[in-house]
Scaffold this motif. Structure first.
Motif, PDB file in Angstrom:
ATOM      1  N   ARG A 101       0.831  -1.209   0.000  1.00 49.08           N
ATOM      2  CA  ARG A 101       0.000   0.000   0.000  1.00 49.08           C
ATOM      3  C   ARG A 101       0.865   1.258   0.000  1.00 49.08           C
ATOM      4  N   ARG A 102       1.888   1.275   0.846  1.00 52.88           N
ATOM      5  CA  ARG A 102       2.741   2.461   0.937  1.00 52.88           C
ATOM      6  C   ARG A 102       3.575   2.642  -0.332  1.00 52.88           C
ATOM      7  N   SER A 103       4.057   1.552  -0.901  1.00 52.39           N
ATOM      8  CA  SER A 103       4.821   1.644  -2.149  1.00 52.39           C
ATOM      9  C   SER A 103       3.964   2.222  -3.262  1.00 52.39           C
ATOM     10  N   ALA A 104       2.720   1.768  -3.357  1.00 51.61           N
ATOM     11  CA  ALA A 104       1.821   2.277  -4.392  1.00 51.61           C
ATOM     12  C   ALA A 104       1.573   3.771  -4.210  1.00 51.61           C
ATOM     13  N   GLU A 105       1.367   4.199  -2.970  1.00 55.45           N
ATOM     14  CA  GLU A 105       1.148   5.622  -2.701  1.00 55.45           C
ATOM     15  C   GLU A 105       2.334   6.466  -3.143  1.00 55.45           C
ATOM     16  N   LEU A 106       3.532   5.948  -2.945  1.00 54.83           N
ATOM     17  CA  LEU A 106       4.741   6.714  -3.226  1.00 54.83           C
ATOM     18  C   LEU A 106       5.171   6.654  -4.686  1.00 54.83           C
ATOM     19  N   LEU A 107       4.812   5.583  -5.389  1.00 45.42           N
ATOM     20  CA  LEU A 107       5.380   5.349  -6.717  1.00 45.42           C
ATOM     21  C   LEU A 107       4.420   5.618  -7.868  1.00 45.42           C
ATOM     22  N   LEU A 108       3.169   5.217  -7.735  1.00 45.73           N
ATOM     23  CA  LEU A 108       2.238   5.410  -8.839  1.00 45.73           C
ATOM     24  C   LEU A 108       2.034   6.904  -9.073  1.00 45.73           C
ATOM     25  N   GLY A 109       2.300   7.335 -10.275  1.00 45.76           N
ATOM     26  CA  GLY A 109       2.259   8.758 -10.597  1.00 45.76           C
ATOM     27  C   GLY A 109       3.618   9.417 -10.565  1.00 45.76           C
ATOM     28  N   ASN A 110       4.579   8.803  -9.872  1.00 44.56           N
ATOM     29  CA  ASN A 110       5.944   9.337  -9.833  1.00 44.56           C
ATOM     30  C   ASN A 110       6.892   8.606 -10.769  1.00 44.56           C
ATOM     31  N   ALA A 111       6.532   7.395 -11.166  1.00 47.34           N
ATOM     32  CA  ALA A 111       7.346   6.605 -12.094  1.00 47.34           C
ATOM     33  C   ALA A 111       6.481   6.211 -13.285  1.00 47.34           C
ATOM     34  N   SER A 112       7.098   6.137 -14.457  1.00 50.05           N
ATOM     35  CA  SER A 112       6.348   5.823 -15.674  1.00 50.05           C
ATOM     36  C   SER A 112       5.822   4.399 -15.673  1.00 50.05           C
ATOM     37  N   GLU A 135      -5.206  -6.266  -1.988  1.00 52.00           N
ATOM     38  CA  GLU A 135      -4.744  -4.877  -2.051  1.00 52.00           C
ATOM     39  C   GLU A 135      -4.158  -4.564  -3.422  1.00 52.00           C
ATOM     40  N   PHE A 136      -3.432  -5.509  -3.990  1.00 49.07           N
ATOM     41  CA  PHE A 136      -2.819  -5.319  -5.308  1.00 49.07           C
ATOM     42  C   PHE A 136      -3.870  -4.988  -6.362  1.00 49.07           C
ATOM     43  N   LEU A 137      -5.049  -5.571  -6.244  1.00 43.75           N
ATOM     44  CA  LEU A 137      -6.113  -5.329  -7.217  1.00 43.75           C
ATOM     45  C   LEU A 137      -6.476  -3.852  -7.308  1.00 43.75           C
ATOM     46  N   ARG A 138      -6.286  -3.121  -6.229  1.00 41.14           N
ATOM     47  CA  ARG A 138      -6.644  -1.700  -6.214  1.00 41.14           C
ATOM     48  C   ARG A 138      -5.773  -0.882  -7.160  1.00 41.14           C
ATOM     49  N   TYR A 139      -4.602  -1.400  -7.514  1.00 48.80           N
ATOM     50  CA  TYR A 139      -3.633  -0.600  -8.254  1.00 48.80           C
ATOM     51  C   TYR A 139      -3.502  -1.027  -9.714  1.00 48.80           C
ATOM     52  N   LEU A 140      -4.384  -1.904 -10.152  1.00 49.72           N
ATOM     53  CA  LEU A 140      -4.397  -2.323 -11.543  1.00 49.72           C
ATOM     54  C   LEU A 140      -5.267  -1.371 -12.364  1.00 49.72           C
ATOM     55  N   PRO A 141      -4.924  -1.128 -13.631  1.00 47.72           N
ATOM     56  CA  PRO A 141      -3.794  -1.701 -14.366  1.00 47.72           C
ATOM     57  C   PRO A 141      -2.495  -0.916 -14.228  1.00 47.72           C
ATOM     58  N   GLY A 142      -2.473   0.081 -13.334  1.00 46.53           N
ATOM     59  CA  GLY A 142      -1.296   0.935 -13.249  1.00 46.53           C
ATOM     60  C   GLY A 142      -0.043   0.235 -12.764  1.00 46.53           C
ATOM     61  N   MET A 143      -0.206  -0.822 -11.991  1.00 44.10           N
ATOM     62  CA  MET A 143       0.945  -1.563 -11.472  1.00 44.10           C
ATOM     63  C   MET A 143       1.045  -2.903 -12.188  1.00 44.10           C
ATOM     64  N   GLY A 144       2.237  -3.224 -12.638  1.00 44.82           N
ATOM     65  CA  GLY A 144       2.471  -4.510 -13.273  1.00 44.82           C
ATOM     66  C   GLY A 144       3.114  -5.488 -12.306  1.00 44.82           C
TER      67      GLY A 144
END
Length: 242
Positions: free
Chosen positions: A61-72, A121-130
């Motif tokens: 959860r914390r990694s997604a908050e910090l990385l999604l939108g900051n990395a391509s 929790e991972f499902l919340r960040y799809l498709p932005g996270m691979g």
């Protein structure tokens, strides 16, 4: 080097191996962005459940908050826990202490295929996270992994093709099967693992004895599995630097 690649890849495991804290992720990406205009891909990030599965859940959860939108691109390591009997591909293995054993607990799925709390929790960040998922030679998990990723809605995947495996019997059959199974995903390939007999030292991390041999393996795989990219006059191969 930067003139010949399409993106800069970084790896980070601040809750397991790095000597910096998880909240420093934006700073780390910013440091790279000051020296290049290339996209920054977090091509491998993860948190082990070695101590507790709740730690992995929080870390995702914390990694997604910090990385999604900051990395391509952000790719989570990994889908499966590594089976203990397989051993982890590290430099010093058991001599690394708990650092070694964390390798076996990085998955969103346990070794037996059952989900950990972090999977939901991972499902919340799809498709932005691979995802990142390594497949061993003739890996029996391949078909189940593909089924899981399609069911979850994963669209991009990082995996590897081992140079060392190219010396095994039926290596091309395995490469073909793996790449055909992954054809529906946006796949980033890492060419990895030096054959012991073709390294400066007999170790999978060794520089190649003859660099042109490794280059030819990479070129052959690119022509076979990404022919349009291999034929393109523009930069084609994405490079990942750990």
């Amino acid at each position: 080097v930067l003139d010949h690649v399409d993106a800069v890849g970084v790896h980070g495991f601040p809750l397991d191996w790095n000597l910096w804290q998880i909240q420093e992720w934006p700073q780390k990406i910013g440091e790279i962005s000051t020296v290049t205009d290339l996209p920054v891909w977090v091509s491998e990030v993860g948190v082990s459940s070695f101590g507790a599965e709740e730690v992995q859940l929080w870390g995702l959860r914390r990694s997604a908050e910090l990385l999604l939108g900051n990395a391509s691109r952000v790719q989570w390591y990994s889908l499966y826990d590594l089976p203990r009997e397989w051993g982890a591909t590290t430099r010093h293995r058991e001599a690394e202490g708990s650092s070694y054993y964390r390798h076996f607990y990085m998955g969103l799925l346990r070794e037996d295929g059952t989900p950990k709390p972090a999977l939901e929790e991972f499902l919340r960040y799809l498709p932005g996270m691979g995802l990142v998922q390594w497949f061993h030679f003739e890996d029996p998990r391949l078909d189940d992994a593909v089924a899981w990723m399609k069911r979850l809605g994963v669209t991009n995947l990082r995996t590897g093709l081992s140079w060392a495996d190219s010396f095994r019997p039926n290596a091309l059959d395995w490469y073909d099967r793996q790449m055909e199974a992954l054809a529906d995903f946006d796949v980033t390939i890492t060419f990895c693992f030096t054959p012991e007999h073709r390294g400066v030292m007999p170790h999978h991390t060794s520089p190649p004895l003859v660099p042109e041999e490794f280059a030819e393996f990479c070129a052959t795989m690119t022509r076979r599995y990404a022919p349009a990219m291999a034929a393109s006059p523009v930069r084609a191969v994405r490079a990942s630097a750990a």
